[in-house]
Design a protein around this motif. Structure first.
Motif, PDB file in Angstrom:
ATOM      1  N   PRO A 145      -6.732 -22.049   5.689  1.00  0.00           N
ATOM      2  CA  PRO A 145      -7.327 -21.643   4.443  1.00  0.00           C
ATOM      3  C   PRO A 145      -7.666 -20.088   4.974  1.00  0.00           C
ATOM      4  CG  PRO A 145      -8.154 -24.008   5.167  1.00  0.00           C
ATOM      5  CD  PRO A 145      -7.247 -23.662   6.177  1.00  0.00           C
ATOM      6  N   HIS A 146      -7.607 -19.082   4.160  1.00  0.00           N
ATOM      7  CA  HIS A 146      -7.856 -17.932   4.235  1.00  0.00           C
ATOM      8  C   HIS A 146      -8.136 -17.426   3.006  1.00  0.00           C
ATOM      9  CE1 HIS A 146      -3.373 -18.144   3.573  1.00  0.00           C
ATOM     10  NE2 HIS A 146      -3.839 -17.011   2.839  1.00  0.00           N
ATOM     11  N   ASP A 147      -8.858 -16.023   3.108  1.00  0.00           N
ATOM     12  CA  ASP A 147      -9.467 -15.057   2.082  1.00  0.00           C
ATOM     13  C   ASP A 147      -8.346 -14.326   1.260  1.00  0.00           C
ATOM     14  OD1 ASP A 147     -12.027 -16.287   2.430  1.00  0.00           O
ATOM     15  OD2 ASP A 147     -12.184 -14.548   3.823  1.00  0.00           O
ATOM     16  N   SER A 148      -7.120 -13.721   2.109  1.00  0.00           N
ATOM     17  CA  SER A 148      -6.422 -12.935   1.350  1.00  0.00           C
ATOM     18  C   SER A 148      -5.079 -12.725   2.220  1.00  0.00           C
ATOM     19  CB  SER A 148      -7.085 -11.661   1.149  1.00  0.00           C
ATOM     20  OG  SER A 148      -7.327 -10.786   2.371  1.00  0.00           O
ATOM     21  N   GLU A 149      -4.273 -11.965   1.626  1.00  0.00           N
ATOM     22  CA  GLU A 149      -2.843 -11.701   2.484  1.00  0.00           C
ATOM     23  C   GLU A 149      -2.587 -10.440   2.376  1.00  0.00           C
ATOM     24  OE1 GLU A 149       1.525 -14.025   2.630  1.00  0.00           O
ATOM     25  OE2 GLU A 149      -0.079 -14.691   1.110  1.00  0.00           O
ATOM     26  N   ALA A 150      -2.005  -9.598   3.247  1.00  0.00           N
ATOM     27  CA  ALA A 150      -1.458  -8.387   3.271  1.00  0.00           C
ATOM     28  C   ALA A 150      -0.118  -8.653   2.761  1.00  0.00           C
ATOM     29  CB  ALA A 150      -1.449  -7.783   4.486  1.00  0.00           C
ATOM     30  N   PHE A 151       0.281  -7.909   1.614  1.00  0.00           N
ATOM     31  CA  PHE A 151       1.511  -8.072   1.031  1.00  0.00           C
ATOM     32  C   PHE A 151       2.391  -6.837   0.822  1.00  0.00           C
ATOM     33  CE2 PHE A 151      -0.817  -6.984  -2.370  1.00  0.00           C
ATOM     34  CZ  PHE A 151      -0.341  -6.076  -3.236  1.00  0.00           C
ATOM     35  N   ALA A 152       1.717  -5.398   1.068  1.00  0.00           N
ATOM     36  CA  ALA A 152       2.469  -4.330   1.049  1.00  0.00           C
ATOM     37  C   ALA A 152       1.799  -3.154   1.787  1.00  0.00           C
ATOM     38  CB  ALA A 152       2.800  -3.772  -0.295  1.00  0.00           C
ATOM     39  N   GLU A 153       2.462  -2.268   2.188  1.00  0.00           N
ATOM     40  CA  GLU A 153       1.859  -1.156   2.723  1.00  0.00           C
ATOM     41  C   GLU A 153       2.400   0.120   1.901  1.00  0.00           C
ATOM     42  OE1 GLU A 153       2.745  -0.727   7.132  1.00  0.00           O
ATOM     43  OE2 GLU A 153       1.030  -1.938   7.679  1.00  0.00           O
ATOM     44  N   VAL A 154       1.553   1.101   1.568  1.00  0.00           N
ATOM     45  CA  VAL A 154       1.719   2.325   0.860  1.00  0.00           C
ATOM     46  C   VAL A 154       1.405   3.541   1.834  1.00  0.00           C
ATOM     47  CG1 VAL A 154       1.103   3.234  -1.246  1.00  0.00           C
ATOM     48  CG2 VAL A 154       1.319   0.867  -1.389  1.00  0.00           C
ATOM     49  N   THR A 155       2.497   4.300   1.572  1.00  0.00           N
ATOM     50  CA  THR A 155       1.952   5.655   2.289  1.00  0.00           C
ATOM     51  C   THR A 155       1.666   6.702   1.328  1.00  0.00           C
ATOM     52  OG1 THR A 155       3.666   4.996   3.864  1.00  0.00           O
ATOM     53  CG2 THR A 155       3.062   7.474   3.957  1.00  0.00           C
ATOM     54  N   LEU A 156       0.518   7.349   1.357  1.00  0.00           N
ATOM     55  CA  LEU A 156      -0.020   8.514   0.558  1.00  0.00           C
ATOM     56  C   LEU A 156       0.365   9.680   1.074  1.00  0.00           C
ATOM     57  CD1 LEU A 156      -3.718   7.209   0.154  1.00  0.00           C
ATOM     58  CD2 LEU A 156      -1.554   6.813  -1.113  1.00  0.00           C
ATOM     59  N   SER A 157       0.629  10.674   0.200  1.00  0.00           N
ATOM     60  CA  SER A 157       0.969  11.973   0.895  1.00  0.00           C
ATOM     61  C   SER A 157       0.182  12.925   0.768  1.00  0.00           C
ATOM     62  CB  SER A 157       2.254  12.452   0.338  1.00  0.00           C
ATOM     63  OG  SER A 157       2.254  12.562  -1.182  1.00  0.00           O
ATOM     64  N   GLY A 158       0.401  14.073   1.144  1.00  0.00           N
ATOM     65  CA  GLY A 158      -0.615  15.164   0.918  1.00  0.00           C
ATOM     66  C   GLY A 158      -1.315  15.802   2.359  1.00  0.00           C
ATOM     67  N   ASP A 159      -1.532  17.180   2.564  1.00  0.00           N
ATOM     68  CA  ASP A 159      -2.073  17.604   3.901  1.00  0.00           C
ATOM     69  C   ASP A 159      -3.351  17.349   3.815  1.00  0.00           C
ATOM     70  OD1 ASP A 159       0.517  18.501   4.476  1.00  0.00           O
ATOM     71  OD2 ASP A 159       0.424  20.294   3.522  1.00  0.00           O
ATOM     72  N   SER A 160      -4.043  17.642   2.723  1.00  0.00           N
ATOM     73  CA  SER A 160      -5.706  17.608   2.916  1.00  0.00           C
ATOM     74  C   SER A 160      -6.046  16.330   2.059  1.00  0.00           C
ATOM     75  CB  SER A 160      -6.314  18.920   2.046  1.00  0.00           C
ATOM     76  OG  SER A 160      -5.979  18.781   0.788  1.00  0.00           O
ATOM     77  N   TYR A 161      -7.160  15.883   2.597  1.00  0.00           N
ATOM     78  CA  TYR A 161      -7.695  14.522   1.827  1.00  0.00           C
ATOM     79  C   TYR A 161      -8.126  14.878   0.456  1.00  0.00           C
ATOM     80  CZ  TYR A 161     -10.587  10.536   1.514  1.00  0.00           C
ATOM     81  OH  TYR A 161     -11.525   9.322   1.297  1.00  0.00           O
ATOM     82  N   PRO A 162      -7.543  14.030  -0.400  1.00  0.00           N
ATOM     83  CA  PRO A 162      -7.783  14.262  -1.694  1.00  0.00           C
ATOM     84  C   PRO A 162      -9.102  13.862  -2.291  1.00  0.00           C
ATOM     85  CG  PRO A 162      -6.243  12.463  -1.429  1.00  0.00           C
ATOM     86  CD  PRO A 162      -6.621  13.078  -0.235  1.00  0.00           C
TER      87      PRO A 162
END
Length: 167
Positions: free
Chosen positions: A75-92
């Motif tokens: 039994p567990h709470d959640s499952e990691a299903f994807a990784e997304v890569t954000l882009s940009g040089d400065s923190y938005p």
């Protein structure tokens, strides 16, 4: 990296939409989950959570730095299903990062993993996302997680994977 508190409002998506100009995300297709690499209760940095890991993270706050990784057969709470890569040089900004993360995690990556669109699903999405400090160190990775709700609307524990559950 921090985790979106499951109680956070989706209003941030609307408010931050304008801030997303020039900031894009790419999501790799959700791979078939493999058995978790951790033993029951092992903690990992939120930056080390991998697609296919099952987590005991329901009690984690929005600024958690670690999560307990457990075998998906338990039994567990959640499952990691994807990784997304954000882009940009400065923190938005926090609102933009959360909005882009939410949009990406509820998009094709969710449908490819669960088997139906997020809007048609009874499952919920949360995610671990870069902070301003981790962004400055080069972190652009969002880890998307999926979890179920019980009849009262509270996070429910799941045994097994939610991949292709069609829920």
């Amino acid at each position: 990296m921090t985790r979106l508190d499951r109680r956070a409002a989706l209003g941030a998506v609307v408010l931050a939409a304008a801030a997303l100009a020039g900031c894009t995300a790419t999501a790799a297709p959700a791979p078939t989950p493999t058995p978790t690499r951790a033993t029951s209760g092992a903690h990992a940095s939120s930056r080390d959570i991998a697609v296919g890991d099952c987590l005991d993270d329901a009690a984690a706050g929005s600024t958690t730095a670690t999560a307990a990784i457990v075998p998906c057969s338990e039994p567990h709470d959640s499952e990691a299903f994807a990784e997304v890569t954000l882009s940009g040089d400065s923190y938005p900004g926090l609102d933009a990062v959360q909005a882009e993360s939410q949009t990406a995690c509820q998009g094709d990556a969710f449908a490819n993993f669960v088997g139906i669109a997020a809007a048609d699903s009874s499952l919920q999405v949360s995610y671990y996302y870069p902070t301003e400090d981790s962004w400055a160190a080069g972190d652009r990775t969002v880890t998307c997680t999926v979890y179920a709700l019980d009849a009262s609307g509270k996070a429910a524990r799941t045994t097994g994977t939610l991949k292709d559950s069609g829920r």
